[in-house]
Write a protein that holds these residues in place. Sequence first.
Motif, PDB file in Angstrom:
ATOM      1  N   HIS A 352       0.846  -1.362   0.036  1.00  0.00           N
ATOM      2  CA  HIS A 352      -0.022   0.025   0.013  1.00  0.00           C
ATOM      3  C   HIS A 352       0.832   1.231   0.071  1.00  0.00           C
ATOM      4  O   HIS A 352       1.540   1.565   0.821  1.00  0.00           O
ATOM      5  N   PRO A 353       0.857   2.170  -1.140  1.00  0.00           N
ATOM      6  CA  PRO A 353       1.389   3.273  -1.051  1.00  0.00           C
ATOM      7  C   PRO A 353       0.824   4.263  -0.123  1.00  0.00           C
ATOM      8  O   PRO A 353      -0.242   4.286   0.318  1.00  0.00           O
ATOM      9  N   GLY A 354       1.590   5.231   0.392  1.00  0.00           N
ATOM     10  CA  GLY A 354       0.863   6.413   1.050  1.00  0.00           C
ATOM     11  C   GLY A 354       1.153   6.272   2.610  1.00  0.00           C
ATOM     12  O   GLY A 354       0.760   7.618   3.250  1.00  0.00           O
ATOM     13  N   VAL A 355       1.713   5.113   2.858  1.00  0.00           N
ATOM     14  CA  VAL A 355       1.618   5.065   4.583  1.00  0.00           C
ATOM     15  C   VAL A 355       2.810   6.148   5.040  1.00  0.00           C
ATOM     16  O   VAL A 355       2.451   6.943   5.979  1.00  0.00           O
ATOM     17  N   ALA A 356       3.806   6.106   4.227  1.00  0.00           N
ATOM     18  CA  ALA A 356       4.986   7.194   4.848  1.00  0.00           C
ATOM     19  C   ALA A 356       4.269   8.654   4.800  1.00  0.00           C
ATOM     20  O   ALA A 356       4.524   9.371   5.519  1.00  0.00           O
ATOM     21  N   SER A 357       3.559   8.974   3.599  1.00  0.00           N
ATOM     22  CA  SER A 357       3.238  10.198   3.430  1.00  0.00           C
ATOM     23  C   SER A 357       1.977  10.798   4.758  1.00  0.00           C
ATOM     24  O   SER A 357       1.963  11.820   5.252  1.00  0.00           O
ATOM     25  N   LYS A 358       1.237   9.878   5.037  1.00  0.00           N
ATOM     26  CA  LYS A 358       0.484   9.836   5.915  1.00  0.00           C
ATOM     27  C   LYS A 358       0.795  10.174   7.528  1.00  0.00           C
ATOM     28  O   LYS A 358       0.663  11.031   8.197  1.00  0.00           O
ATOM     29  N   MET A 359       2.154   9.376   7.709  1.00  0.00           N
ATOM     30  CA  MET A 359       2.814   9.328   9.018  1.00  0.00           C
ATOM     31  C   MET A 359       3.641  10.828   9.122  1.00  0.00           C
ATOM     32  O   MET A 359       3.330  11.589   9.933  1.00  0.00           O
ATOM     33  N   ASP A 365       1.431  17.969  10.873  1.00  0.00           N
ATOM     34  CA  ASP A 365       0.116  18.717  11.667  1.00  0.00           C
ATOM     35  C   ASP A 365       0.575  18.998  13.210  1.00  0.00           C
ATOM     36  O   ASP A 365      -0.085  20.001  13.830  1.00  0.00           O
ATOM     37  N   ALA A 366       1.406  17.985  13.781  1.00  0.00           N
ATOM     38  CA  ALA A 366       1.665  18.296  15.225  1.00  0.00           C
ATOM     39  C   ALA A 366       2.992  19.130  15.361  1.00  0.00           C
ATOM     40  O   ALA A 366       3.438  19.235  16.241  1.00  0.00           O
ATOM     41  N   SER A 367       3.359  19.814  14.269  1.00  0.00           N
ATOM     42  CA  SER A 367       4.584  20.549  14.218  1.00  0.00           C
ATOM     43  C   SER A 367       5.640  20.146  14.781  1.00  0.00           C
ATOM     44  O   SER A 367       6.684  20.581  15.400  1.00  0.00           O
ATOM     45  N   ASN A 388       9.054  15.423  22.103  1.00  0.00           N
ATOM     46  CA  ASN A 388       8.105  15.495  21.092  1.00  0.00           C
ATOM     47  C   ASN A 388       7.736  14.017  21.183  1.00  0.00           C
ATOM     48  O   ASN A 388       6.619  13.919  20.557  1.00  0.00           O
ATOM     49  N   ALA A 389       8.370  13.230  21.719  1.00  0.00           N
ATOM     50  CA  ALA A 389       8.135  11.612  21.422  1.00  0.00           C
ATOM     51  C   ALA A 389       6.602  11.224  21.667  1.00  0.00           C
ATOM     52  O   ALA A 389       5.850  10.682  20.974  1.00  0.00           O
ATOM     53  N   VAL A 393       4.078   9.887  19.085  1.00  0.00           N
ATOM     54  CA  VAL A 393       3.090   8.449  18.934  1.00  0.00           C
ATOM     55  C   VAL A 393       1.803   8.868  18.869  1.00  0.00           C
ATOM     56  O   VAL A 393       1.196   8.177  18.131  1.00  0.00           O
ATOM     57  N   LYS A 394       1.081   9.476  19.782  1.00  0.00           N
ATOM     58  CA  LYS A 394      -0.226   9.943  19.814  1.00  0.00           C
ATOM     59  C   LYS A 394      -0.770  10.537  18.605  1.00  0.00           C
ATOM     60  O   LYS A 394      -1.742   9.763  18.018  1.00  0.00           O
TER      61      LYS A 394
END
Length: 402
Positions: A352-359, A365-367, A388-389, A393-394
């Motif tokens: 499945h492509p797109g996993v890295a980009s989603k991560m 988004d969390a800066s 920031n760890a 994770v959250k």
Amino acid sequence: MALIVKKFGGSSVANAERVLHVASIIAEDYKKGNNVVVVVSAQGDTTDDLIEKANEINPDGSSKRELDMLLAAGEQISIALLAMALEKMGLPALSLLGWQAGFETDSHHGIARIKRVNTERIRNEIAKRNIVIVAGFQGINKYDDITTLGRGGSDTSAVAIAAAMKADVCQIYTDVDGVYTADPRKVDNARKMDEITYDEMLELATLGAQVLNNRSVEMAKKYNVELEVLSSLENKPGTIVKETVNMEKTLIRGVAKDTNVACISVVGLADKPGTAFKLFNKLAQFEINVDIILQSVGRDGTKDITFTVPKDMGKTAVEALSSMKDFLKYKDLTIDESVAKISVVGAGMESHPGVASKMFEALFDASINIHMISTSEIKISVLIDSENADRAVKAVHDAFFD
Ligand code: ADP
Ligand code: ASP
Ligand code: MG
């Protein structure tokens, strides 16, 4: 009648009340006619406390042989107490130290590997219907010196016995009721999994999910020992770890955090063949495990190499490279210990492509800034600032599971 191996971690035997409760779990299976071999860890924070005692004597670091001698004492206390608890219940129990239970290891003190488990004594005791309680995390080398298997090593002791004795079940009891999609103590909406494959569990464990020691999973896979991770506090099914799972392949199985990481940068190296070889060869000589490696594009005849090592190896790595400064001719050497590695794991990502980009989007988004990235077929890891760890994770967990 089955042969059951049960392992109880430190929190499960932390005090008298917990030890008595564990004895009642063991008694239940024994009274059904099963043979039971039990592996226990040191009580609560005992191992940490013993390390602290060693540091009080010699802050510069005691010899690994003496550290092993000291740390092995923690498990000796728990096995005796647990055997006493079973005795009190009128059950025939017997405690054995690692060497008495036949654990033969190599001589890498502090991180020894099990070479063989000579199960003769355990078999003899079981034949007499004794409940055998074995000290986890320890063994003996060819010089008859006590060795330990590395932090969390009792899981491996349990799997090794289960493999050597071809046990029917290997149950790892702990303070959570199974393997979750992230550490349930840190991520409120983490989900419990009914099943997980060896490969995915191995990645999660290696990448920081301490619920199982990674060597124990490696060994379980090699000898096809099915594991169950379950709670010693609540009586309910846990998570099964095995070769293949029935569940539909989900994209991501879990998110893990590893703060035992240091990042070393070697700046201004000669941009010519052999530089990386010489550098990493030196680290290999010191048995330093290198993880993520990043090499910059060469400019003006120089390049930079940045890599990560386990935090406790950071100092050794810097010393090793400092001793080669004239030979490697680098301009600067720095170490950053305030970093953490966050990883997503899942066999499904292969197709499945797109996993890295989603991560990466979740982190953006969390800066949270990414310093390094590494990938394999079934995982993506990023290196970030350790402050920031937990937030990372959250954020990443929410992106895949909410
Ligand atoms: P034990 O003393 O029983 O060996 P550990 O402390 O080594 O227990 O491992 C259990 C802990 O692992 C849990 O308390 C939990 O905080 C942590 N953990 C980290 N990641 C996960 C995960 N993905 N699923 C379950 N527990 C996890
Ligand atoms: N007592 C050892 C430790 O704390 C081994 C274990 O718990 O598995 O690492
Ligand atoms: Mg553990």
